[in-house]
Design an enzyme around this catalytic site. Structure first.
Site, short mmCIF file in Angstrom:
data_model
loop_
_atom_site.label_atom_id
_atom_site.label_comp_id
_atom_site.label_asym_id
_atom_site.label_seq_id
_atom_site.Cartn_x
_atom_site.Cartn_y
_atom_site.Cartn_z
CD GLU A 43 -3.28 -0.87 1.92
OE1 GLU A 43 -3.38 0.29 2.55
OE2 GLU A 43 -3.95 -1.83 2.20
CD GLU B 146 -3.51 -6.21 3.91
OE1 GLU B 146 -4.26 -5.29 4.49
OE2 GLU B 146 -2.33 -5.90 4.13
C1 BGP Z 1 -4.35 -2.50 5.48
C2 BGP Z 1 -2.96 -2.78 5.95
C3 BGP Z 1 -2.65 -3.65 7.01
C4 BGP Z 1 -3.81 -3.70 7.94
C5 BGP Z 1 -5.19 -3.56 7.32
C6 BGP Z 1 -6.23 -3.39 8.15
O1 BGP Z 1 -4.30 -1.02 4.64
O2 BGP Z 1 -2.06 -3.15 4.88
O3 BGP Z 1 -1.59 -3.42 7.61
O4 BGP Z 1 -3.69 -3.33 9.11
O5 BGP Z 1 -5.16 -2.51 6.53
O6 BGP Z 1 -6.30 -2.13 8.68
P1 BGP Z 1 -6.48 -1.93 10.44
O7 BGP Z 1 -5.55 -2.72 10.95
O8 BGP Z 1 -6.39 -0.61 10.70
O9 BGP Z 1 -7.87 -2.21 10.70
#
Ligand code: BGP
Length: 475
Positions: free
Chosen positions: A173, A370
């Site tokens: 990202e 993800e």
């Molecule tokens: C994405 C990131 C992750 C992860 C996910 C969920 O953008 O790549 O690292 O954290 O989001 O976000 P959060 O942990 O804030 O719920």
């Protein structure tokens, strides 16, 4: 689904490892960010302050418990796990001549443990884990010297993992920073260790970061292929569909532009050149980029082998008729969709839409790197967790993924659920925002045994993998 489909999960070093000072690790940008919550933003500190809590320092102690955790992933039948390498374990300051052997050894052990358990390792080289020294001394990605230092680090890892690893991602990202828009401090910090509110010339700075990271990625792909021609090197993007509120042409155009703001770096990495329209936009804004000429060949020769898509949510383009709540990643909330407790709209069809867009635009293999639901889980007597809401969320998304592959012909070779084991939230720093199939007994007040427990979704996902997704469409 293809029998080799990568069913599995994704985790990131700074959100799970802990052990932030162990074995010579240097300070990385996320080591300076406190815990927060939905209501209270995380605080970004200049140095570690006593009395404040920094979740990355302890994580979920994956650093010491990785064998136990990998065994649980294997029990679910995982075919692949995406981990990140913490740059500051390999080059603690970022600019040393030689790497830390202890850092390399640690990741070799984790990778070997995965292989031993039949799990394909997928390594992200930078998932918000830049050494702080590179920000303080060099000004982070605004300085092209950092590209060279990143490549030194990539070379170390590409050489160390030869014969063990095939799949790589250059970054996680690196998008979300468009010079034409305002950015939030946490996003600019996560990506580049710099606060948006402290940038003297924000548009110029964001453009330089965006361009230099894109150049770093194409150079890393080229380098990786030189080191091992079998390497498959991709890059992971956080993307979301931005729908038009209605068919008013202005709204359609506006939504299109908002959505594709997140695509310019991906275009640069797939098409053999940094997009000309972006350079024209920068010219009009008075933005100047360094290195365009010297990087040209790298853009041509360092195109991606695959695209990683992180998908959580969709939004609606800003328009006159609709004034809604802003979403975290741009656009406003969609009134037709429900939201998670953290305000992320839930849109399974958006995944099918997005996979089609990405695949048709670039005709490269795609992997969902993800996807998941952050929710509050309750640990009940007997250490059980009934997370049917998570099963519903994942089932609906996977059904759409199946349609994208089987009906629409998208070449998607894997689904890596985010946070298969509960870990620290990146945006809020909480443990309470849980994603996992595996519950970690750790609370935001730092109490808890760190024991791991299997949630109901653990058993459900095991069946999904066992039937290669067939059970998703059984009534
Ligand atoms: C994405 C990131 C992750 C992860 C996910 C969920 O953008 O790549 O690292 O954290 O989001 O976000 P959060 O942990 O804030 O719920």
């Amino acid at each position: 689904m293809n029998k080799d489909f990568f069913w599995g999960g994704s985790i990131a070093a700074h959100q799970c490892e802990g052990a932030y000072k162990e074995d010579g690790k240097g300070l990385a940008v996320m080591d300076l960010v406190t815990n927060g919550s939905y209501e209270k933003p995380r605080e970004i500190c200049k140095r570690i302050e006593e009395g404040k809590f920094y979740p990355s320092h302890t994580g979920i102690d994956f650093y010491h418990r990785y064998k136990e955790d990998i065994a649980l992933f294997a029990k679910m039948g995982f075919k692949a796990l995406r981990i990140s390498v913490d740059w500051s374990r390999i080059y603690p300051m970022g600019d040393e001549e030689t790497p830390s052997q202890k850092g390399i050894d640690y990741y070799v052990s984790v990778v070997e443990e995965l292989i031993h358990n039949g799990i394909e390792p997928i390594l992200t080289l930078c998932h918000f884990e830049m050494p702080v020294h590179l920000v303080r001394e060099y000004g982070s990605w605004t300085n092209r010297r950092v590209i060279e230092l990143y490549l030194r680090y990539c070379k170390t890892m590409f050489e160390a993992m030869k014969g063990r690893v095939t799949y790589w991602s250059t970054f996680n990202e690196l998008n979300h920073l468009d010079p034409a828009t305002e950015a939030s401090d946490i996003f600019t910090y996560i990506i580049a260790g710099l606060k948006f509110s402290e940038m003297e010339t924000p548009a110029q700075t964001l453009a330089a970061i965006g361009y230099n990271m894109t150049a770093a990625s194409v150079k890393a792909v080229r380098l990786g292929h030189e080191i091992d021609s079998n390497y498959k090197i991709g890059c992971v993007f956080g993307l979301q569909p931005v729908y038009a509120y209605n068919c008013r042409p202005d709204n359609a155009l506006g939504a299109f532009k908002e959505m594709y703001r997140d695509f310019y770096q991906l275009e640069g990495m797939c098409r053999g050149a940094f997009p000309a329209y972006k350079l024209r936009e920068y010219e009009k804004m008075g933005i100047k980029l360094e290195g365009l000429k010297e990087d040209r060949e790298d853009f041509q020769k360092g195109t991606l082998d695959f695209i990683g898509v992180n998908y959580y949510s969709s939004s609606v383009g800003h328009c006159e008729e609709m004034e809604g709540d802003e979403t975290l990643f741009g656009g406003v909330q969609n009134p037709y969709l429900e939201r998670s407790k953290w305000g992320w709209s839930i849109d399974p069809k958006g995944l099918r839409y997005l996979l089609n867009v990405v695949y048709r635009m670039f005709a490269k293999p795609v992997i969902v790197t993800e996807n998941g639901l952050g929710a509050v889980d309750v640990l009940e007597d007997g250490n059980v967790i009934h997370d049917d809401y998570r099963i519903d969320y994942l089932k609906q998304h996977l059904q759409q993924l199946k349609l994208a592959v089987e009906e629409d012909g998208v070449d998607c070779f894997g689904y890596l659920m985010w946070g298969p084991i509960d870990l620290v939230s990146a945006t809020t720093g909480e443990m309470k925002k849980r994603y996992g199939f595996i519950y970690v007994d750790k609370n935001d007040d730092q109490t808890g045994t760190l024991n791991r427990y299997e949630k109901d979704s653990f058993h459900w996902f095991r069946k999904v993998i066992e039937t290669n997704g067939e059970c998703l469409t059984e009534s």
